[in-house]
Design a protein around this motif. Structure first.
Motif, PDB file in Angstrom:
ATOM      1  N   VAL A 109      45.116  52.362  53.869  1.00  0.00           N
ATOM      2  CA  VAL A 109      45.163  51.343  52.823  1.00  0.00           C
ATOM      3  C   VAL A 109      44.751  51.951  51.482  1.00  0.00           C
ATOM      4  O   VAL A 109      45.340  51.656  50.441  1.00  0.00           O
ATOM      5  N   ARG A 110      43.780  52.858  51.493  1.00  0.00           N
ATOM      6  CA  ARG A 110      43.319  53.504  50.254  1.00  0.00           C
ATOM      7  C   ARG A 110      44.453  54.299  49.602  1.00  0.00           C
ATOM      8  O   ARG A 110      44.651  54.229  48.384  1.00  0.00           O
ATOM      9  N   ALA A 111      45.210  55.046  50.389  1.00  0.00           N
ATOM     10  CA  ALA A 111      46.325  55.830  49.836  1.00  0.00           C
ATOM     11  C   ALA A 111      47.354  54.904  49.193  1.00  0.00           C
ATOM     12  O   ALA A 111      47.874  55.181  48.098  1.00  0.00           O
ATOM     13  N   PHE A 112      47.639  53.800  49.850  1.00  0.00           N
ATOM     14  CA  PHE A 112      48.584  52.815  49.326  1.00  0.00           C
ATOM     15  C   PHE A 112      48.027  52.181  48.055  1.00  0.00           C
ATOM     16  O   PHE A 112      48.719  52.083  47.036  1.00  0.00           O
ATOM     17  N   PHE A 113      46.763  51.771  48.089  1.00  0.00           N
ATOM     18  CA  PHE A 113      46.112  51.152  46.939  1.00  0.00           C
ATOM     19  C   PHE A 113      46.134  52.105  45.738  1.00  0.00           C
ATOM     20  O   PHE A 113      46.526  51.728  44.635  1.00  0.00           O
ATOM     21  N   ASP A 114      45.722  53.339  45.975  1.00  0.00           N
ATOM     22  CA  ASP A 114      45.640  54.318  44.885  1.00  0.00           C
ATOM     23  C   ASP A 114      47.007  54.606  44.263  1.00  0.00           C
ATOM     24  O   ASP A 114      47.111  54.851  43.064  1.00  0.00           O
ATOM     25  N   LYS A 115      48.047  54.557  45.074  1.00  0.00           N
ATOM     26  CA  LYS A 115      49.400  54.797  44.568  1.00  0.00           C
ATOM     27  C   LYS A 115      49.805  53.742  43.539  1.00  0.00           C
ATOM     28  O   LYS A 115      50.478  54.045  42.559  1.00  0.00           O
ATOM     29  N   TYR A 116      49.379  52.501  43.733  1.00  0.00           N
ATOM     30  CA  TYR A 116      49.797  51.408  42.859  1.00  0.00           C
ATOM     31  C   TYR A 116      48.768  51.012  41.807  1.00  0.00           C
ATOM     32  O   TYR A 116      49.086  50.259  40.893  1.00  0.00           O
ATOM     33  N   ASP A 117      47.558  51.526  41.904  1.00  0.00           N
ATOM     34  CA  ASP A 117      46.558  51.305  40.858  1.00  0.00           C
ATOM     35  C   ASP A 117      46.843  52.300  39.740  1.00  0.00           C
ATOM     36  O   ASP A 117      46.172  53.304  39.576  1.00  0.00           O
ATOM     37  N   LYS A 118      47.883  52.014  38.977  1.00  0.00           N
ATOM     38  CA  LYS A 118      48.416  52.961  37.990  1.00  0.00           C
ATOM     39  C   LYS A 118      47.408  53.350  36.919  1.00  0.00           C
ATOM     40  O   LYS A 118      47.377  54.490  36.484  1.00  0.00           O
ATOM     41  N   ASP A 119      46.589  52.397  36.472  1.00  0.00           N
ATOM     42  CA  ASP A 119      45.625  52.725  35.418  1.00  0.00           C
ATOM     43  C   ASP A 119      44.289  53.227  35.984  1.00  0.00           C
ATOM     44  O   ASP A 119      43.358  53.507  35.235  1.00  0.00           O
ATOM     45  N   ASP A 137      40.149  36.422  40.443  1.00  0.00           N
ATOM     46  CA  ASP A 137      39.883  37.090  39.166  1.00  0.00           C
ATOM     47  C   ASP A 137      41.128  37.759  38.584  1.00  0.00           C
ATOM     48  O   ASP A 137      41.044  38.514  37.629  1.00  0.00           O
ATOM     49  N   GLU A 138      42.272  37.463  39.185  1.00  0.00           N
ATOM     50  CA  GLU A 138      43.570  37.983  38.742  1.00  0.00           C
ATOM     51  C   GLU A 138      43.676  39.503  38.874  1.00  0.00           C
ATOM     52  O   GLU A 138      44.409  40.157  38.136  1.00  0.00           O
ATOM     53  N   GLY A 139      42.965  40.029  39.850  1.00  0.00           N
ATOM     54  CA  GLY A 139      43.041  41.445  40.175  1.00  0.00           C
ATOM     55  C   GLY A 139      42.699  41.641  41.639  1.00  0.00           C
ATOM     56  O   GLY A 139      41.877  40.900  42.191  1.00  0.00           O
ATOM     57  N   LEU A 140      43.352  42.612  42.265  1.00  0.00           N
ATOM     58  CA  LEU A 140      43.083  42.894  43.675  1.00  0.00           C
ATOM     59  C   LEU A 140      42.230  44.147  43.796  1.00  0.00           C
ATOM     60  O   LEU A 140      42.631  45.222  43.357  1.00  0.00           O
ATOM     61  N   SER A 141      41.083  43.985  44.411  1.00  0.00           N
ATOM     62  CA  SER A 141      40.257  45.145  44.729  1.00  0.00           C
ATOM     63  C   SER A 141      40.788  45.769  46.020  1.00  0.00           C
ATOM     64  O   SER A 141      41.591  45.159  46.733  1.00  0.00           O
ATOM     65  N   PHE A 142      40.318  46.949  46.306  1.00  0.00           N
ATOM     66  CA  PHE A 142      40.678  47.605  47.565  1.00  0.00           C
ATOM     67  C   PHE A 142      40.322  46.694  48.737  1.00  0.00           C
ATOM     68  O   PHE A 142      41.120  46.513  49.655  1.00  0.00           O
ATOM     69  N   GLU A 143      39.121  46.113  48.706  1.00  0.00           N
ATOM     70  CA  GLU A 143      38.663  45.243  49.794  1.00  0.00           C
ATOM     71  C   GLU A 143      39.559  44.016  49.948  1.00  0.00           C
ATOM     72  O   GLU A 143      39.870  43.615  51.062  1.00  0.00           O
ATOM     73  N   GLU A 144      39.970  43.416  48.834  1.00  0.00           N
ATOM     74  CA  GLU A 144      40.840  42.242  48.917  1.00  0.00           C
ATOM     75  C   GLU A 144      42.189  42.595  49.527  1.00  0.00           C
ATOM     76  O   GLU A 144      42.715  41.846  50.354  1.00  0.00           O
ATOM     77  N   LEU A 145      42.744  43.731  49.131  1.00  0.00           N
ATOM     78  CA  LEU A 145      44.021  44.154  49.709  1.00  0.00           C
ATOM     79  C   LEU A 145      43.865  44.408  51.203  1.00  0.00           C
ATOM     80  O   LEU A 145      44.653  43.923  52.012  1.00  0.00           O
ATOM     81  N   LYS A 186      53.906  36.387  43.171  1.00  0.00           N
ATOM     82  CA  LYS A 186      52.738  35.655  42.659  1.00  0.00           C
ATOM     83  C   LYS A 186      52.001  34.950  43.803  1.00  0.00           C
ATOM     84  O   LYS A 186      50.768  34.977  43.865  1.00  0.00           O
ATOM     85  N   ALA A 187      52.743  34.361  44.732  1.00  0.00           N
ATOM     86  CA  ALA A 187      52.126  33.692  45.878  1.00  0.00           C
ATOM     87  C   ALA A 187      51.363  34.697  46.743  1.00  0.00           C
ATOM     88  O   ALA A 187      50.236  34.422  47.180  1.00  0.00           O
ATOM     89  N   MET A 188      51.956  35.850  46.975  1.00  0.00           N
ATOM     90  CA  MET A 188      51.296  36.880  47.778  1.00  0.00           C
ATOM     91  C   MET A 188      50.058  37.398  47.054  1.00  0.00           C
ATOM     92  O   MET A 188      49.005  37.597  47.659  1.00  0.00           O
ATOM     93  N   PHE A 189      50.178  37.589  45.748  1.00  0.00           N
ATOM     94  CA  PHE A 189      49.055  38.067  44.949  1.00  0.00           C
ATOM     95  C   PHE A 189      47.891  37.082  45.048  1.00  0.00           C
ATOM     96  O   PHE A 189      46.749  37.477  45.284  1.00  0.00           O
ATOM     97  N   LYS A 190      48.182  35.799  44.899  1.00  0.00           N
ATOM     98  CA  LYS A 190      47.135  34.773  44.986  1.00  0.00           C
ATOM     99  C   LYS A 190      46.518  34.731  46.384  1.00  0.00           C
ATOM    100  O   LYS A 190      45.327  34.498  46.532  1.00  0.00           O
ATOM    101  N   PHE A 191      47.342  34.961  47.408  1.00  0.00           N
ATOM    102  CA  PHE A 191      46.843  34.987  48.785  1.00  0.00           C
ATOM    103  C   PHE A 191      45.801  36.095  48.952  1.00  0.00           C
ATOM    104  O   PHE A 191      44.771  35.901  49.586  1.00  0.00           O
ATOM    105  N   PHE A 192      46.062  37.266  48.367  1.00  0.00           N
ATOM    106  CA  PHE A 192      45.143  38.400  48.489  1.00  0.00           C
ATOM    107  C   PHE A 192      43.941  38.288  47.561  1.00  0.00           C
ATOM    108  O   PHE A 192      42.882  38.823  47.855  1.00  0.00           O
ATOM    109  N   ASP A 193      44.083  37.622  46.425  1.00  0.00           N
ATOM    110  CA  ASP A 193      43.042  37.576  45.396  1.00  0.00           C
ATOM    111  C   ASP A 193      41.976  36.540  45.758  1.00  0.00           C
ATOM    112  O   ASP A 193      41.933  35.445  45.203  1.00  0.00           O
ATOM    113  N   ASP A 194      41.083  36.922  46.652  1.00  0.00           N
ATOM    114  CA  ASP A 194      40.065  36.005  47.183  1.00  0.00           C
ATOM    115  C   ASP A 194      39.197  35.376  46.099  1.00  0.00           C
ATOM    116  O   ASP A 194      38.867  34.204  46.165  1.00  0.00           O
ATOM    117  N   ASN A 195      38.791  36.154  45.111  1.00  0.00           N
ATOM    118  CA  ASN A 195      37.865  35.632  44.107  1.00  0.00           C
ATOM    119  C   ASN A 195      38.574  35.094  42.859  1.00  0.00           C
ATOM    120  O   ASN A 195      37.922  34.741  41.883  1.00  0.00           O
TER     121      ASN A 195
END
Length: 152
Positions: free
Chosen positions: A43-53, A19-27, A8-17
């Motif tokens: 980073v895109r390959a990593f992001f796409d792997k975990y953006d399950k929906d 909005d409770e979601g990480l965009s590619f740019e934020e990651l 949760k701490a890491m998520f909040k660190f990355f979530d600049d705006n």
């Protein structure tokens, strides 16, 4: 395994705006802010792997899955191998110079002293100015960097 609190701490660190979601740019920007030097495609390959929906946002549950995945035994071995490669004198502690040289070799891109100092500040829990094996291998950002590199 990463705790919910650490994730949760890491998520909040990355979530600049916040909005409770990480965009590619934020990651990407979050990783860059701690010294990770990956290409957009890595980073895109990593992001796409975990953006399950596949909605273009990594929500907290997807991020938690990412944290769990990067804490597997294979990931632990990869992080330990990376540490060993960077620890040139074999004393189980990384100096500023070892980190600078190691990150440059790992990413294929130079890193400046300011970026190395910021990374040490993030990883150096005991404040001795170096990064111990335990500090390095238990850090979620290091594990994420290894996972990004292997997602290519």
């Amino acid at each position: 395994m990463a705790t919910d609190a650490a994730a949760k701490a890491m998520f909040k660190f990355f979530d600049d705006n916040n909005d409770e979601g990480l965009s590619f740019e934020e990651l990407k920007e979050g990783m860059q802010s701690v010294g990770s030097k990956f290409t957009d495609s890595e980073v895109r390959a990593f992001f796409d792997k975990y953006d399950k929906d596949k909605n273009g946002i990594i929500d907290f549950n997807e991020f938690l899955a990412l944290c769990i995945d990067i804490n597997t035994s294979d990931s632990e071995k990869a992080v330990a191998t990376l540490f060993k490669a960077v620890d040139k004198d074999g004393n189980r502690s990384l100096t500023h110079q070892e980190l600078r040289d190691g990150i440059a070799a790992y990413t294929g891109k130079p890193i400046d002293d300011k970026e190395v100092s910021a990374l040490i500040k993030q990883l150096d829990i005991d404040g001795d100015g170096e990064v111990s094996y335990e500090e390095f291998t238990n850090n979620l950002l290091v594990k994420m960097s290894v996972a990004v590199k292997s997602a290519k």
